[in-house]
Design a protein around this motif. Structure first.
Motif, mmCIF file in Angstrom:
data_model
loop_
_atom_site.group_PDB
_atom_site.id
_atom_site.type_symbol
_atom_site.label_atom_id
_atom_site.label_comp_id
_atom_site.label_asym_id
_atom_site.label_seq_id
_atom_site.Cartn_x
_atom_site.Cartn_y
_atom_site.Cartn_z
ATOM 1 N N LEU A 55 94.257 55.765 -39.523
ATOM 2 C CA LEU A 55 95.388 55.223 -38.790
ATOM 3 C C LEU A 55 95.222 53.670 -38.337
ATOM 4 N N ILE A 56 94.086 53.630 -37.512
ATOM 5 C CA ILE A 56 93.650 52.466 -36.884
ATOM 6 C C ILE A 56 93.664 51.180 -37.959
ATOM 7 N N PRO A 57 93.036 51.541 -39.085
ATOM 8 C CA PRO A 57 92.945 50.145 -39.798
ATOM 9 C C PRO A 57 94.286 49.681 -40.423
ATOM 10 N N ALA A 58 95.206 50.335 -40.246
ATOM 11 C CA ALA A 58 96.533 50.099 -40.879
ATOM 12 C C ALA A 58 97.442 49.502 -39.455
ATOM 13 N N MET A 59 96.924 49.443 -38.310
ATOM 14 C CA MET A 59 97.787 49.091 -37.066
ATOM 15 C C MET A 59 97.443 47.580 -36.989
ATOM 16 N N THR A 60 98.425 47.088 -36.411
ATOM 17 C CA THR A 60 98.166 45.533 -35.935
ATOM 18 C C THR A 60 97.286 45.443 -35.091
ATOM 19 N N GLY A 61 96.987 44.220 -34.643
ATOM 20 C CA GLY A 61 95.780 44.099 -33.304
ATOM 21 C C GLY A 61 96.668 44.375 -32.183
ATOM 22 N N ARG A 62 97.830 43.673 -31.966
ATOM 23 C CA ARG A 62 98.831 44.245 -30.749
ATOM 24 C C ARG A 62 98.805 45.682 -30.657
ATOM 25 N N GLU A 63 99.106 46.676 -31.823
ATOM 26 C CA GLU A 63 99.141 47.979 -31.581
ATOM 27 C C GLU A 63 97.971 48.851 -31.011
ATOM 28 N N VAL A 64 96.891 48.259 -31.683
ATOM 29 C CA VAL A 64 95.478 48.843 -31.364
ATOM 30 C C VAL A 64 95.184 48.310 -29.741
ATOM 31 N N LEU A 65 95.591 47.297 -29.398
ATOM 32 C CA LEU A 65 95.444 46.761 -27.955
ATOM 33 C C LEU A 65 96.039 47.623 -26.887
ATOM 34 N N LEU A 66 97.525 47.844 -27.296
ATOM 35 C CA LEU A 66 98.358 48.736 -26.519
ATOM 36 C C LEU A 66 97.828 50.031 -26.553
ATOM 37 N N MET A 67 97.321 50.430 -27.700
ATOM 38 C CA MET A 67 96.778 51.926 -27.535
ATOM 39 C C MET A 67 95.468 52.170 -26.723
ATOM 40 N N ASN A 68 94.685 50.937 -26.844
ATOM 41 C CA ASN A 68 93.468 51.381 -26.266
ATOM 42 C C ASN A 68 93.199 50.559 -24.880
ATOM 43 N N LEU A 74 100.584 53.037 -26.654
ATOM 44 C CA LEU A 74 101.595 52.479 -27.784
ATOM 45 C C LEU A 74 102.503 53.616 -28.040
ATOM 46 N N PRO A 75 103.803 52.761 -27.579
ATOM 47 C CA PRO A 75 104.935 53.843 -27.857
ATOM 48 C C PRO A 75 105.464 53.726 -29.498
ATOM 49 N N PHE A 125 104.132 55.733 -41.388
ATOM 50 C CA PHE A 125 104.993 54.668 -42.234
ATOM 51 C C PHE A 125 105.615 53.636 -41.465
ATOM 52 N N ARG A 126 106.011 52.356 -42.007
ATOM 53 C CA ARG A 126 106.601 51.627 -41.170
ATOM 54 C C ARG A 126 108.115 51.514 -41.458
ATOM 55 N N ASP A 131 108.095 48.546 -37.331
ATOM 56 C CA ASP A 131 107.585 49.388 -36.339
ATOM 57 C C ASP A 131 106.774 50.600 -36.887
ATOM 58 N N LEU A 132 105.687 50.945 -36.127
ATOM 59 C CA LEU A 132 104.978 52.062 -36.709
ATOM 60 C C LEU A 132 105.473 53.563 -36.457
ATOM 61 N N CYS A 133 105.763 54.280 -37.352
ATOM 62 C CA CYS A 133 106.446 55.489 -36.910
ATOM 63 C C CYS A 133 105.492 56.611 -37.598
ATOM 64 N N LEU A 134 105.689 57.842 -36.833
ATOM 65 C CA LEU A 134 104.731 59.084 -37.088
ATOM 66 C C LEU A 134 105.933 59.964 -37.851
ATOM 67 N N ILE A 135 105.200 60.860 -38.882
ATOM 68 C CA ILE A 135 105.968 62.105 -39.111
ATOM 69 C C ILE A 135 104.944 63.172 -38.725
ATOM 70 N N ILE A 136 105.738 64.258 -38.058
ATOM 71 C CA ILE A 136 104.784 65.165 -37.595
ATOM 72 C C ILE A 136 105.443 66.503 -38.223
ATOM 73 N N GLU A 137 104.619 67.314 -38.881
ATOM 74 C CA GLU A 137 104.926 68.444 -39.375
ATOM 75 C C GLU A 137 104.374 69.728 -38.857
ATOM 76 N N GLY A 138 105.094 70.704 -38.145
ATOM 77 C CA GLY A 138 104.331 71.739 -37.605
ATOM 78 C C GLY A 138 104.401 72.833 -38.470
ATOM 79 N N VAL A 139 103.166 73.397 -38.622
ATOM 80 C CA VAL A 139 102.745 74.652 -39.670
ATOM 81 C C VAL A 139 102.352 75.901 -38.837
ATOM 82 N N LYS A 140 103.241 77.026 -39.029
ATOM 83 C CA LYS A 140 102.827 78.007 -38.184
ATOM 84 C C LYS A 140 101.553 78.556 -39.055
ATOM 85 N N ARG A 141 100.752 79.280 -38.444
ATOM 86 C CA ARG A 141 99.445 79.942 -39.066
ATOM 87 C C ARG A 141 100.041 81.069 -40.275
ATOM 88 N N ASP A 142 101.197 81.465 -40.210
ATOM 89 C CA ASP A 142 101.491 82.510 -41.244
ATOM 90 C C ASP A 142 102.252 82.041 -42.300
#
Length: 144
Positions: A55-68, A74-75, A125-126, A131-142
């Motif tokens: 993730l971090i290599p694909a982020m802008t310098g500003r995004e990394v700064l906000l995150m760290n 980083l919202p 993805f962008r 803007d950076l966006c996340l996809i979160i997939e929840g996976v039940k153990r079953d």
């Protein structure tokens, strides 16, 4: 460079995520611990090695700064595979020396009825506004 996500979900992401380009990248898969699914402190600990590689290599310098560097982090918008959007924050948590995802994390846990031993998969993805966006997939153990 992060691994690309197979193209089978492009149509879905374009519909729900205002995706630009044709690339979705895999960040990591994580088995959830009790700490990740507890209501307090409402955060999931992110794998630092995979964050640094995928993730971090694909982020802008500003995004990394906000995150760290800044307390608020980083919202970003996270979207689940049902199309629900969540406002979350990625930040470095110095008290535990880990990256965490905070904000509306508990809503994701509740919507997927996630428990210890279940897992999440995270992609990024962008959007049209770049803007950076996340996809979160929840996976039940079953396998649900």
């Amino acid at each position: 460079m992060p691994r690309k996500f197979p193209p089978l979900e492009f149509h879905w992401i374009r519909k729900h995520g205002e995706m630009t380009g044709r690339e979705i990248f895999f960040v990591f898969e994580k088995n959830l611990t009790m700490c990740d699914v507890n209501q307090s402190p409402s955060r999931v600990i992110l794998n630092e090695e995979e964050m640094n590689t995928n993730l971090i290599p694909a982020m802008t310098g500003r995004e990394v700064l906000l995150m760290n560097r800044l307390r608020k982090g980083l919202p970003v918008v996270a979207i689940d595979l049902r199309g629900q959007q969540y406002e979350v924050v990625i930040k470095w948590c110095s008290s535990i020396n880990e990256y965490v995802l905070k904000g509306n994390w508990n809503d994701i846990v509740q919507n997927y009825v996630l428990e210890e031993g279940d897992s999440i998969r995270m992609y990024f993805f962008r959007r049209g506004d770049n803007d950076l966006c996340l996809i979160i997939e929840g996976v039940k153990r079953d396998g649900e």
